[in-house]
Write an enzyme that holds these catalytic residues in place. Structure first.
Site, PDB file in Angstrom:
ATOM      1  N   HIS A   5      93.582 -11.096  48.902  1.00  0.00           N
ATOM      2  CA  HIS A   5      93.244 -10.549  47.866  1.00  0.00           C
ATOM      3  C   HIS A   5      93.768  -9.009  47.539  1.00  0.00           C
ATOM      4  O   HIS A   5      94.565  -9.111  47.009  1.00  0.00           O
ATOM      5  CB  HIS A   5      91.695  -9.871  47.667  1.00  0.00           C
ATOM      6  CG  HIS A   5      91.767  -9.297  46.104  1.00  0.00           C
ATOM      7  ND1 HIS A   5      90.959  -9.874  44.999  1.00  0.00           N
ATOM      8  CD2 HIS A   5      91.410  -8.396  45.776  1.00  0.00           C
ATOM      9  CE1 HIS A   5      91.154  -9.002  43.878  1.00  0.00           C
ATOM     10  NE2 HIS A   5      91.470  -8.118  44.583  1.00  0.00           N
ATOM     11  N   GLU A   6      93.345  -8.637  48.563  1.00  0.00           N
ATOM     12  CA  GLU A   6      94.449  -7.004  49.197  1.00  0.00           C
ATOM     13  C   GLU A   6      95.836  -7.396  49.204  1.00  0.00           C
ATOM     14  O   GLU A   6      96.774  -6.234  48.810  1.00  0.00           O
ATOM     15  CB  GLU A   6      94.376  -5.562  49.923  1.00  0.00           C
ATOM     16  CG  GLU A   6      91.979  -6.023  50.177  1.00  0.00           C
ATOM     17  CD  GLU A   6      92.031  -5.209  48.067  1.00  0.00           C
ATOM     18  OE1 GLU A   6      93.251  -4.641  47.892  1.00  0.00           O
ATOM     19  OE2 GLU A   6      90.792  -5.512  47.742  1.00  0.00           O
ATOM     20  N   HIS A  36      97.701  -7.343  45.982  1.00  0.00           N
ATOM     21  CA  HIS A  36      98.315  -6.236  45.474  1.00  0.00           C
ATOM     22  C   HIS A  36      99.445  -5.836  46.108  1.00  0.00           C
ATOM     23  O   HIS A  36     100.201  -4.899  46.330  1.00  0.00           O
ATOM     24  CB  HIS A  36      96.950  -5.160  45.725  1.00  0.00           C
ATOM     25  CG  HIS A  36      95.997  -5.558  44.500  1.00  0.00           C
ATOM     26  ND1 HIS A  36      95.782  -5.258  43.603  1.00  0.00           N
ATOM     27  CD2 HIS A  36      94.527  -5.934  44.851  1.00  0.00           C
ATOM     28  CE1 HIS A  36      94.631  -5.699  42.555  1.00  0.00           C
ATOM     29  NE2 HIS A  36      93.786  -5.589  43.763  1.00  0.00           N
ATOM     30  N   GLU A  84      95.544  -7.514  39.083  1.00  0.00           N
ATOM     31  CA  GLU A  84      95.107  -7.875  39.482  1.00  0.00           C
ATOM     32  C   GLU A  84      95.022  -9.536  39.754  1.00  0.00           C
ATOM     33  O   GLU A  84      94.444  -9.974  40.203  1.00  0.00           O
ATOM     34  CB  GLU A  84      92.899  -7.622  38.346  1.00  0.00           C
ATOM     35  CG  GLU A  84      92.527  -6.277  39.553  1.00  0.00           C
ATOM     36  CD  GLU A  84      92.372  -6.097  40.626  1.00  0.00           C
ATOM     37  OE1 GLU A  84      92.643  -7.070  41.758  1.00  0.00           O
ATOM     38  OE2 GLU A  84      92.275  -5.208  41.059  1.00  0.00           O
TER      39      GLU A  84
END
Length: 503
Positions: A268-269, A272, A298
């Site tokens: 997830h990160e 980003h 996101e």
């Protein structure tokens, strides 16, 4: 040199200076949340407050307003480059908002939130909401003062939404979330009654932290994360910090009894981070060198975590590698592992929720934030309100505030209005995926063979490179030919979970 050229040079120079302050503060925040000694918290918070105060003064100085006014003159503005035109527009918006806030008030607020984020970590660990409540109460008070100074947009909460997703309103979110909730509820019911429930017991074992870290680093490398321009660390709550495209830092959280938490948190990160690392070099040194909105940001983290990371094709390629990192612990088929990591059931922790129920976690937070700012709900009322909404929406109730109202870091930093970005990100991601599948017919073949770089390059071409040069609506329309449509998300979820639960 003409007056307008001089104004442009001075304007660009000021923006670069503000960006330097911003990067320095980003580094201080990163350090504060990744291991800075507790004893130095108060002094560090004051230092952050002082530097933020200086940056705020630079951002609201009268001369900056004068340069903007000159650059906005039609004849001058039309002669600016695309980057400078966009920079003028964004800076004007920020300037007009910030200039209404007294510098002393802003500095006090920054010190408060710096202290609050550290206090939140202790409060969460000890499930001690009472120790955190005074900080949250003050943050809400400051935020209400800011709304009064900025001016209310539609509703008080709309003013906050606009900071994270420009143009978004509670009226639009009520419509979008309401429609999504109506479709998810019967799908969730069908899943709950399905006789084909995935087996998940094998996931709950003791998994060595060092092996978890090695596999997380391996997957980041496969995604195309540039380790010469970034790093992975550990924190109480996973986050990403883009100091500049050449220095993007992400963190994750390792749980001894859950091999998937750190893994999916890292992916997830990492999503980003890929965004921040691949912004055009032409935007470096400007405030356009970041994501265009938190919803679009996101969309990238949720795309990599869920569309890619929780897909059957991904695990056909990488499950063998995971087994090698944890020998004799994952003696199951790849299909069983895929289904287990996509199980859908009510849970208390947002960051560990499945793709379907995750949106209900966001709707709960959205409704609570609306109540705080539009109805005047107090910090003292939040634990009971939180628990009641979890009971209503998910049929479960936290046993303590650590797994309840204290589970997220966002409010300690004053990030009210941020949470809707997560569900908006799911919607953007599903809509982009539909286009990606059509423009790249071998998309899933690439995933199944572990050739993820062409996917990263497609996203760089369509999303990453532009930074804040395009608005969210301009971006999604240019990619998909349509404005944001939540039906793409429901169709994606319906197809995926119909297969997993054999509905």
């Amino acid at each position: 040199m003409t007056i307008s050229n001089k104004a442009l040079d001075l304007f660009v120079e000021r923006i670069a200076l503000i960006k330097s302050y911003e990067e320095s503060l980003g580094l201080l925040y990163w350090d504060l949340r990744t291991g800075a000694p507790r004893k130095g918290m108060d002094v560090r918070s004051e230092a952050i407050g002082n530097l933020s105060g200086q940056m705020f003064k630079l951002s609201t100085a009268p001369e900056l307003g004068e340069w903007l006014t000159e650059l906005e003159q039609p004849a001058t503005y039309e002669g600016l480059s695309e980057i400078h035109q966009r920079l003028v527009k964004e800076t004007r918006k920020d300037y007009d908002r910030s200039v209404k806030i007294p510098p002393k008030l802003y500095q006090e607020y920054v010190v408060l939130t710096s202290q609050a984020e550290s206090m939140w970590e202790d409060a969460k660990a000890n499930s001690d909401y009472a120790s955190f409540e005074p900080y949250l109460d003050k943050i809400i008070t400051y935020t209400n003062q800011f709304i009064d100074l900025w001016g209310v947009k539609g509703t008080r909460y709309d003013t906050l939404l606009d900071m994270y997703e420009p143009g978004m309103t509670t009226e639009e979110l009520d419509r979008v979330f309401g429609g999504l909730r109506e479709k998810l509820v019967p799908l969730s019911a069908a899943i709950a009654s399905s006789p084909h429930q995935p087996e998940t017991g094998f996931l709950k074992q003791q998994y060595a932290k060092e092996s978890q870290k090695k596999f997380s680093l391996f997957i980041l490398e496969q995604m195309g994360f540039d380790f010469t321009g970034g790093r992975l660390d550990e924190s109480a709550h996973p986050f990403a910090t883009g100091l500049n495209p050449g220095d993007v830092r992400i963190t994750t959280r390792y749980l001894a009894d859950d091999v998937t938490s750190a893994l999916f948190g890292t992916i997830h990160e990492g999503g980003h981070a890929l965004y921040e690392q691949n912004i055009s070099k032409d935007l470096i040194g400007t405030t356009l060198c970041t994501g265009t909105s938190m919803g679009i940001h996101e969309s990238q983290s949720r795309f990599w975590e869920n569309v890619i990371g929780r897909s059957t094709g991904f695990w056909k390629r990488y499950f063998g590698d995971l087994q090698q990192h944890f020998p004799n612990q994952l003696d199951v088929s790849v299909e069983d592992f895929y289904r287990a990591t996509n199980v859908s059931e009510p849970s208390l922790i947002r960051i560990e929720a499945d793709e379907l129920t995750y949106n209900l976690h966001i709707i709960i937070r959205y409704e609570i934030e609306k109540l705080i700012f539009n109805e005047g709900v107090k910090a003292s009322e939040l634990p009971a309100l939180w628990n009641a909404k979890y009971k209503e929406y998910l049929g479960i109730e936290p046993s303590n505030d650590g797994e309840g109202v204290l589970q997220d870091v966002h409010w300690s930093g004053g990030a009210f209005g941020y949470f809707p970005s997560y569900s908006l990100g799911n919607m953007y991601a599903a809509q982009m995926t539909d286009t990606l599948e059509r423009e790249m017919p071998n998309f899933w073949e690439l995933v199944e063979t572990g050739n993820l770089i062409p996917i990263k390059e497609w996203l760089t071409d369509k999303v990453y490179q532009y930074g804040k040069l395009r608005t969210p609506s301009e971006l999604i329309t240019s990619i998909t030919g349509k404005s944001l449509d939540p039906d793409y998300l429901f169709r994606y979820l319906e197809k995926k979970y119909t297969d997993i639960y054999k509905l």
